[in-house]
Every structure is written in C-alpha cells, then in structure tokens.
Enzyme design. Structure first.
Site, PDB file in Angstrom:
ATOM      1  N   HIS A  21       0.827  -1.202   0.000  1.00  0.00           N
ATOM      2  CA  HIS A  21       0.000   0.000   0.000  1.00  0.00           C
ATOM      3  C   HIS A  21       0.867   1.259   0.000  1.00  0.00           C
ATOM      4  O   HIS A  21       2.079   1.207   0.262  1.00  0.00           O
ATOM      5  CB  HIS A  21      -0.922   0.034   1.217  1.00  0.00           C
ATOM      6  CG  HIS A  21      -2.109  -0.877   1.104  1.00  0.00           C
ATOM      7  ND1 HIS A  21      -2.028  -2.239   1.337  1.00  0.00           N
ATOM      8  CD2 HIS A  21      -3.401  -0.631   0.772  1.00  0.00           C
ATOM      9  CE1 HIS A  21      -3.221  -2.790   1.163  1.00  0.00           C
ATOM     10  NE2 HIS A  21      -4.066  -1.828   0.819  1.00  0.00           N
TER      11      HIS A  21
ATOM     12  N   LYS B   5      -0.843   4.944   4.590  1.00  0.00           N
ATOM     13  CA  LYS B   5      -1.785   4.021   5.232  1.00  0.00           C
ATOM     14  C   LYS B   5      -1.387   3.834   6.693  1.00  0.00           C
ATOM     15  O   LYS B   5      -0.209   3.656   7.013  1.00  0.00           O
ATOM     16  CB  LYS B   5      -1.793   2.677   4.504  1.00  0.00           C
ATOM     17  CG  LYS B   5      -2.840   1.699   5.029  1.00  0.00           C
ATOM     18  CD  LYS B   5      -2.963   0.489   4.117  1.00  0.00           C
ATOM     19  CE  LYS B   5      -3.966  -0.518   4.655  1.00  0.00           C
ATOM     20  NZ  LYS B   5      -5.318   0.064   4.808  1.00  0.00           N
TER      21      LYS B   5
END
Length: 267
Positions: A156, A160
C-alpha cells in the site's frame, strides 16, 4: 421510476471520500443530500476545491446532520475510531451505514450487529470495496483447500495507518476457515532480525509493504511440492473501489443485519 437512494458521505475531502462524492453524483439512482467533515460547517460542498457544481450542505456535527437532512444511507470512509461512532449513530437515526473503515474490534462489530438487527436495518462493513480484490479473497479461499502452505504480501501507499491491511487480515481469516492450522517454515526457524517473517496468523505469515507510488495491492502465494500458485489483485487508483461502494449502497437497502465483507454479497 424508482426513487433515488439519499446518501450522506463522511470524509468527503479524503482520497476515497472524494471519489465517492463523484460516484454518487454520476449515479442516476443515488442522490447526495449532505456530507460530514471536520471543517466548513454549514457551507456548501460546491464552495470547496474540487467540488464545483456539487451542491450539498457540509456538517461538522453528526447529530445535527442526521436530524436536519433526510437520508437512507451513510457512506463512511474515515478512521476506525470515527467510523465506529458514525456507524452506531447512523443506526440510531435509522440510517443504513456502508463503511469502508478497517480496524473495528470484534466487540464493536458484535455491538453494531446487535443494534442493526434490533433496528431491522442493513449495515455493510467492507475491508475492501474493489470487486477484483473480493474475488481475489474468494479465489484464495478456494485454493486453500488444496494448498496448505500460504503467505500473504500486501502493498500500500506510505500514508496508510494500519498494518497489516484489513484486506490481508480478512483474506487470512477466510483461508483459516477452510485450512487446517499449520505452522509454516522450518520447525527450528529463527528470525535474525525481528519481523523478518512478518505477522503470524494461524501459522500463515502476512507481510506489509509501504511505499509512495503504490495504491492498494495484494498477492497470496501458495506453495506445494514442485509448484506455486499466485493470486494477485492491483488497484491503480481509487476509482477502482467505487463500483463496490455503489453495489453496497444498493444492497444495504435490502438487508436487515450487519454484513462484514463484500464477499458475502457477491453471488
């Protein structure tokens, strides 16, 4: 002609929230009636950058918003702490939540499900709204019946907050439901650096990668004698999640309990 589903969006200025606003505006069967934001109370969304022509009131107080605005569904794309409060408050106001926040505890989910069923209102909480990602999880569960050794790598963007991702955890839970628990790797395996083998869940290892340039990606690797199987999904932009959000908004109007995970609404 079917009446439009009236929608409130929490977190409209976030990356996911902004895409959700655009999606609702484009959908013929959805109507944006308000947004919840930390700032800009009582202004119009159309006055904010990136929302020209989208005329919906902005509220910072959730109780004022739910009391003054007619709505069928709340789309919440905020944080676990805020998302839990928003979901509970929405149900108390007879509004059906569609929640993209991961990180809710089992106790919170149990409480919300009980409230949802007491009210007879649908509630959908989805770790991932990308239909391809949900299929990746379902395919992985199918494969786990035949491949006992599996590792999950999720990748990601570096903004995040949680690791491993809710999708990775949900994938591991789905695999664990059909896989006999097994501690993988050498029985005398030792990490020479803490964390090198990732998180351990039911003997499976989950690895998290965080880098700028990524959006949301996951691969599930299965291994057996003489072969491997890799199931991978990639989201290259946040528009990839919006078909799933729309499906959840439409589905939540037809159910009367809490559903956790989009895999439970795909045929």
């Amino acid at each position: 002609m079917m009446e439009s589903i009236k929608v409130i969006i929490a977190g409209p200025r976030g990356r996911m929230g902004k895409e959700a606003v655009y999606m609702v505006e484009k959908a013929e069967n959805l109507q944006l009636t308000a947004v919840l934001d930390r700032k800009y109370n009582r202004q119009s969304l159309s006055d904010l950058e990136g929302f020209a022509g989208i005329d919906a009131p902005v509220f910072t107080d959730i109780h004022e918003c739910f009391s003054e605005v007619e709505a069928d569904v709340l789309i919440d794309l905020t944080t676990p702490e805020t998302g839990y409060i928003h979901t509970k408050t929405a149900l108390e106001h007879n509004i059906r939540p569609v929640v993209g926040t991961t990180g809710l505890t089992e106790e919170q989910l149990t409480e919300l499900k009980k409230l949802s069923e007491e009210k007879g209102l649908g509630c959908i909480i989805a770790p991932n709204f990308a239909i391809g990602a949900v299929l990746m999880m379902k395919f992985s569960q199918m494969a786990a019946k035949y491949f006992q050794n599996v590792e999950i790598i999720e990748l990601h963007h570096d903004r995040k907050l949680d690791a491993p991702s809710g999708t990775a955890i949900k994938t591991a839970q789905m695999i664990a439901a059909v896989r006999e628990k097994k501690q993988q790797g050498h029985p005398e395996e030792k990490e020479t650096m803490t964390g090198a083998r990732g998180a351990d869940m039911e003997g499976m290892h989950l690895h998290s990668v965080r880098l700028p340039g990524l959006v949301a990606h996951q691969q599930v690797l299965f291994g057996a004698d003489g072969e491997t199987l890799t199931i991978r999904h990639d989201s290259y932009n946040r528009a990839s999640f919006m078909s799933g959000v729309k499906m959840c908004v439409e589905t939540v109007m037809k159910v009367e309990t809490l559903i956790y995970g989009m895999e439970n609404i795909l045929d």
